[in-house]
Design an enzyme around this catalytic site. Structure first.
Site, mmCIF file in Angstrom:
data_model
loop_
_atom_site.group_PDB
_atom_site.id
_atom_site.type_symbol
_atom_site.label_atom_id
_atom_site.label_comp_id
_atom_site.label_asym_id
_atom_site.label_seq_id
_atom_site.Cartn_x
_atom_site.Cartn_y
_atom_site.Cartn_z
ATOM 1 N N ASP A 14 0.818 -1.221 0.000
ATOM 2 C CA ASP A 14 0.000 0.000 0.000
ATOM 3 C C ASP A 14 0.850 1.270 0.000
ATOM 4 O OD1 ASP A 14 -2.163 -1.805 0.359
ATOM 5 O OD2 ASP A 14 -1.972 -1.669 2.542
ATOM 6 N N GLU A 227 -11.364 -0.072 -3.608
ATOM 7 C CA GLU A 227 -10.555 0.470 -2.507
ATOM 8 C C GLU A 227 -9.346 1.175 -3.110
ATOM 9 O OE1 GLU A 227 -9.374 -2.899 -0.116
ATOM 10 O OE2 GLU A 227 -8.162 -3.760 -1.710
HETATM 11 O O1 FUB Z 1 -3.351 -3.564 3.376
HETATM 12 C C1 FUB Z 1 -4.678 -3.830 3.767
HETATM 13 C C2 FUB Z 1 -5.627 -3.521 2.669
HETATM 14 O O2 FUB Z 1 -5.317 -4.296 1.522
HETATM 15 C C3 FUB Z 1 -5.568 -2.108 2.157
HETATM 16 O O3 FUB Z 1 -6.174 -1.188 3.013
HETATM 17 C C4 FUB Z 1 -6.233 -2.283 0.859
HETATM 18 O O4 FUB Z 1 -6.126 -1.204 -0.018
HETATM 19 C C5 FUB Z 1 -5.551 -3.527 0.343
HETATM 20 O O5 FUB Z 1 -4.314 -3.259 -0.246
#
Ligand code: FUB
Length: 326
Positions: A14, A227
């Protein structure tokens, strides 16, 4: 050939990249081994602290500044320090981070430092009115800052009404709208206050439209927001980019205002090894780069990821492409 991970002594994911004081800083999640089974709620992503990485050139060595914040330092957090981002204003540095609160609801907090490499001191409570995951801080040319956020399934966006005032626990897990004509859930944005610690507007939904001007539909899993929000500006145009989740693309849409609406433009990255895909885009020393992660180093273990970077270029129309020679 896939680029090498920026660091190999820890797992990182991330990546949120920014240039502060002519140096490239990367704010990643810090993945760790757990024996939690993979599920759609994302319980296996059980991260407990943050490191900061930095570089003085795109090909130079990467400095790991060590642990800059841990879950135990944050009174409102129960677990799962997920994807963070950072911003600077008024000589201070702000780390925005999501985590589950003591009720298991994802909220977003902010921690402050005097140096981009931390250490960061967290505010005692989460940002009032914040919810869900994946904060992306964007400071516009006029100095106004915004926080983009949201993620469905484990990120809980489907549990909230659009304003973020009502949470429905029955909607947790892999539940999202579907069916003919049903519109997709949308990412959220709020303007940040002058002191960067609060929202100074209501939370608003960000429209992502198809070329036909209609909001992308829930069943359109190859284009709908899942996301990993990111905002950057190129040649006066706002680029909102995101992960499509279960179809594993990094997609982007462009608009004329930080509030949207945004029109879908295409993909920046095809699926990588691993379930999640997440990114940031930043200009450094005259070139543009995509920062992302994959699970090649862990041989496909979905919660053990490694951050990488690749150069991107813009064509005459402003479309983004991975640079061919890396
Ligand atoms: O790293 C945890 C979660 O996985 C992140 O918040 C999302 O974007 C995905 O990468």
């Amino acid at each position: 050939m896939s680029p090498q991970p920026l660091v190999t002594h820890i797992y990182t994911a991330d990546p949120s990249a920014h240039v502060f004081n002519n140096r490239l800083y990367i704010y990643p999640s810090h993945d760790r081994e757990t024996d939690i089974q993979f599920n759609d709620n994302g319980d296996q992503y059980d991260m407990n602290d943050y490191h900061v990485l930095s570089m003085d050139s795109a090909s130079g060595p990467v400095t790991d500044h060590g642990v800059v914040l841990t879950a135990a330092d944050v009174p409102w957090v129960s677990k799962q320090l997920w994807a963070p981002d950072a911003a600077t204003k008024n000589g201070k540095y702000y780390l925005y981070f999501p985590a589950r609160d003591k009720k298991g609801i994802f909220r977003m907090g902010v921690a402050v430092a005097d140096d981009p490499a931390g250490p960061f001191t967290a505010e005692k409570d989460y940002i009032p009115g914040s919810f869900s995951i994946d904060p992306a801080a964007f400071v516009d040319d006029d100095g106004q800052a915004y926080l983009y956020f949201g993620g469905i399934w484990g990120g809980q966006l489907q549990c909230w009404n659009e304003e973020g005032t009502v949470f429905d626990p029955a909607m947790q897990g892999a539940v999202e709208p579907k069916g003919d004509g049903v519109r997709a859930l949308v990412p959220r944005v709020a303007r940040l206050s002058e002191d960067m610690l609060r929202f100074d507007t209501e939370v608003k939904g960000l429209e992502i439209l198809g070329e036909d001007g209609e909001r992308i539909l829930a069943d359109d899993h190859e284009r709908r927001f899942f996301e990993a929000a990111w905002m950057h500006k190129y040649n006066g145009t706002y680029y909102f980019s995101y992960s499509t989740g279960d179809t594993h693309f990094l997609a982007y849409a462009t608009g004329e205002s930080p509030w949207g609406p945004f029109t879908y433009r295409g993909r920046i990255l095809e699926p990588v090894v691993g379930w999640t895909t997440h990114h940031s885009i930043a200009e450094f020393q005259g070139k543009w780069y995509l920062f992302y992660h994959d699970c090649e180093m862990s041989k496909g273990v979905s919660h053990l990821r490694s951050v990488k970077m690749r150069e991107i270029v813009y064509d005459d129309k402003g479309d983004m492409h991975l640079a061919e020679k890396q």
